[in-house]
Scaffold this motif. Structure first.
Motif, mmCIF file in Angstrom:
data_model
loop_
_atom_site.group_PDB
_atom_site.id
_atom_site.type_symbol
_atom_site.label_atom_id
_atom_site.label_comp_id
_atom_site.label_asym_id
_atom_site.label_seq_id
_atom_site.Cartn_x
_atom_site.Cartn_y
_atom_site.Cartn_z
ATOM 1 N N THR A 40 -9.584 4.021 4.197
ATOM 2 C CA THR A 40 -8.610 3.635 3.183
ATOM 3 C C THR A 40 -9.083 4.200 1.858
ATOM 4 O O THR A 40 -10.261 4.518 1.691
ATOM 5 N N CYS A 41 -8.159 4.316 0.909
ATOM 6 C CA CYS A 41 -8.555 4.807 -0.406
ATOM 7 C C CYS A 41 -8.455 3.694 -1.443
ATOM 8 O O CYS A 41 -8.489 3.949 -2.642
ATOM 9 N N ALA A 42 -8.331 2.440 -0.995
ATOM 10 C CA ALA A 42 -8.100 1.319 -1.922
ATOM 11 C C ALA A 42 -9.243 1.156 -2.921
ATOM 12 O O ALA A 42 -9.028 0.669 -4.036
ATOM 13 N N GLU A 43 -10.452 1.584 -2.525
ATOM 14 C CA GLU A 43 -11.594 1.403 -3.437
ATOM 15 C C GLU A 43 -11.773 2.573 -4.402
ATOM 16 O O GLU A 43 -12.670 2.549 -5.244
ATOM 17 N N SER A 44 -10.963 3.618 -4.285
ATOM 18 C CA SER A 44 -11.181 4.820 -5.104
ATOM 19 C C SER A 44 -10.733 4.600 -6.539
ATOM 20 O O SER A 44 -9.640 4.046 -6.764
ATOM 21 N N PHE A 47 -7.222 5.637 -7.435
ATOM 22 C CA PHE A 47 -6.071 4.827 -7.016
ATOM 23 C C PHE A 47 -6.053 3.468 -7.715
ATOM 24 O O PHE A 47 -5.243 2.620 -7.380
ATOM 25 N N ALA A 48 -6.949 3.276 -8.704
ATOM 26 C CA ALA A 48 -7.033 1.963 -9.373
ATOM 27 C C ALA A 48 -5.705 1.579 -10.026
ATOM 28 O O ALA A 48 -5.323 0.406 -10.023
ATOM 29 N N ASP A 49 -5.012 2.600 -10.545
ATOM 30 C CA ASP A 49 -3.725 2.311 -11.201
ATOM 31 C C ASP A 49 -2.546 2.472 -10.248
ATOM 32 O O ASP A 49 -1.400 2.418 -10.691
ATOM 33 N N ALA A 50 -2.834 2.710 -8.990
ATOM 34 C CA ALA A 50 -1.727 2.962 -8.043
ATOM 35 C C ALA A 50 -1.938 2.184 -6.750
ATOM 36 O O ALA A 50 -2.001 2.769 -5.667
ATOM 37 N N PRO A 51 -2.070 0.849 -6.831
ATOM 38 C CA PRO A 51 -2.339 0.072 -5.613
ATOM 39 C C PRO A 51 -1.218 0.177 -4.577
ATOM 40 O O PRO A 51 -1.474 0.136 -3.382
ATOM 41 N N THR A 52 0.005 0.336 -5.064
ATOM 42 C CA THR A 52 1.117 0.439 -4.097
ATOM 43 C C THR A 52 0.998 1.724 -3.293
ATOM 44 O O THR A 52 1.153 1.721 -2.062
ATOM 45 N N LEU A 53 0.680 2.815 -3.998
ATOM 46 C CA LEU A 53 0.504 4.094 -3.298
ATOM 47 C C LEU A 53 -0.666 3.991 -2.318
ATOM 48 O O LEU A 53 -0.569 4.452 -1.175
ATOM 49 N N ALA A 54 -1.762 3.374 -2.755
ATOM 50 C CA ALA A 54 -2.921 3.230 -1.864
ATOM 51 C C ALA A 54 -2.530 2.473 -0.594
ATOM 52 O O ALA A 54 -2.931 2.837 0.523
ATOM 53 N N ALA A 55 -1.727 1.423 -0.762
ATOM 54 C CA ALA A 55 -1.303 0.638 0.409
ATOM 55 C C ALA A 55 -0.392 1.460 1.309
ATOM 56 O O ALA A 55 -0.494 1.413 2.548
ATOM 57 N N GLN A 56 0.506 2.260 0.679
ATOM 58 C CA GLN A 56 1.403 3.114 1.492
ATOM 59 C C GLN A 56 0.589 4.148 2.282
ATOM 60 O O GLN A 56 0.849 4.383 3.462
ATOM 61 N N LEU A 57 -0.407 4.714 1.604
ATOM 62 C CA LEU A 57 -1.217 5.738 2.286
ATOM 63 C C LEU A 57 -2.025 5.123 3.423
ATOM 64 O O LEU A 57 -2.169 5.722 4.488
#
Ligand code: SF4
Length: 341
Positions: A40-44, A47-57
């Motif tokens: 996952t990229c949630a910790e990157s 992606f700190a300002d894009a949690p929705t995108l991180a979840a979609q990815l």
């Protein structure tokens, strides 16, 4: 997205297509997966300002449904068996040597080439591997088994050039500097002489990729028996394809010759091999046949191996005698797919 089948550039194109995002996020995601072993990229920070995108990815990402189902370590090599999504199994071998580790990967489940001394060849072809199943073997070595890998050899189960498009893409993925970052000069594709595959690989011009060619006999009558692919691509056609292959400057072909006692191991066989190789830049690896638990042929004794190697050297060839390793785990050349002894 089957992430293990994509280069970073491919991933950027997918992110653009799916989410209107580009290289910035693709590079971050690619780094997290291939350099850090994350899923996952949630910790990157990217992606700190894009949690929705991180979840979609995270929802988009697909990893191959592979798991290491067995390991066999004889103290010199580690063979690991991967069970694939459909229940088929493939084998890979980690070979540490002088501070470096080589990973031998499979490109097919089984093999249809039917080389007479090869345990995998006795299985027949069950299916080709997909790109992500080939790359998985390196990913698993690094992130599941936590082993460093410095070199890749496509010498496991299968004829790589019989599955050439996935093998080419797997090389691209494994060489991607933003991810697994193994230079092509540290990868060797091995072939039993698949001329059409060689032409396709030549057209791709993967810089500095190393090529190993298994010869095993330098006359068509004997090679037809040992390597049935020779009936389709006789020695003369194979040599033409090698002469046309775009080697890098000072590049060489690695010629593999499995020595079978009483079959292809006389000084006359060595002289025929030297004649065949004339005009090609080569290094010859002589590999005494590995009996393992399946004794299809007889292993030549040391004197016979020395005599054969000396005859090649006398013809001006650079020769290395390979020491078979992994006999106890059926991990040596031509043994993958065999029953563990
Ligand atoms: S030696 Fe290689 S090409 Fe020949 S049957 Fe075995 S795996 Fe296939």
């Amino acid at each position: 997205m089957n992430i293990l089948s994509l280069t970073c550039k491919d991933l950027a194109a997918e992110l653009d297509r799916l989410h209107g995002k580009g290289h910035y996020h693709a590079r971050a995601l690619y780094r997290d997966v291939f350099k850090l072993g994350r899923r996952t990229c949630a910790e990157s920070p990217e992606f700190a300002d894009a949690p929705t995108l991180a979840a979609q990815l995270a929802a988009d990402l697909r990893f191959p449904d592979c798991r290491i189902s067995a390991q066999h370590d004889d103290g010199s090599v580690l063979k690991f068996i991967t069970t694939l999504a459909d229940g088929e199994t493939i084998e890979s071998v980690l070979i540490p040597d002088k501070g470096r580790t080589t990973l031998c990967v499979s490109s097919q489940v089984g093999c249809r080439m039917g080389c007479k001394f090869c345990v995998t060849g006795q299985m027949g072809l069950r299916r080709h591997l997909q790109v992500e199943e080939i790359v998985w073997q390196l990913y698993a070595a690094r992130f599941v088994l936590k082993r460093p890998v410095n070199n890749i050899v496509f010498m496991g189960m299968g004829e790589p050039l019989d599955n050439v498009e996935p093998v080419i893409q797997a090389v691209r993925v494994m060489a991607d500097q933003r991810g697994l970052n193994l230079a092509c000069s540290h990868m060797t594709v091995s072939t039993a002489g698949h001329v059409d595959g060689l032409r396709r690989l030549a057209a791709e011009r993967l810089p500095n990729l190393r090529l190993a060619v298994s010869i095993h006999a330098a006359n068509d009558a004997l090679r037809n028996q040992l390597v049935p692919l020779n009936v389709r691509y006789p020695l003369a056609r194979l040599k033409d394809a090698l002469l046309a292959f775009p080697l890098p400057r000072r590049g060489v072909f690695f010629i593999e010759y499995v020595q079978l006692a009483g079959v292809n191991d006389s000084p006359e066989h060595a002289e025929a091999l030297a004649r065949y190789l004339a005009g090609l830049p080569v290094r010859v690896n002589v590999i005494p046949y590995n009996g393992g638990s399946s004794r299809l042929f007889v292993t030549p004794d040391r004197a016979r191996v020395d005599q054969f190697c000396d005859a090649l050297v006398a013809q001006g060839l650079f020769v290395r005698r390979r020491h078979p390793r992994g006999r106890n785990v059926m991990a040596a050349c031509g043994q993958l797919g065999g029953v563990i002894a």
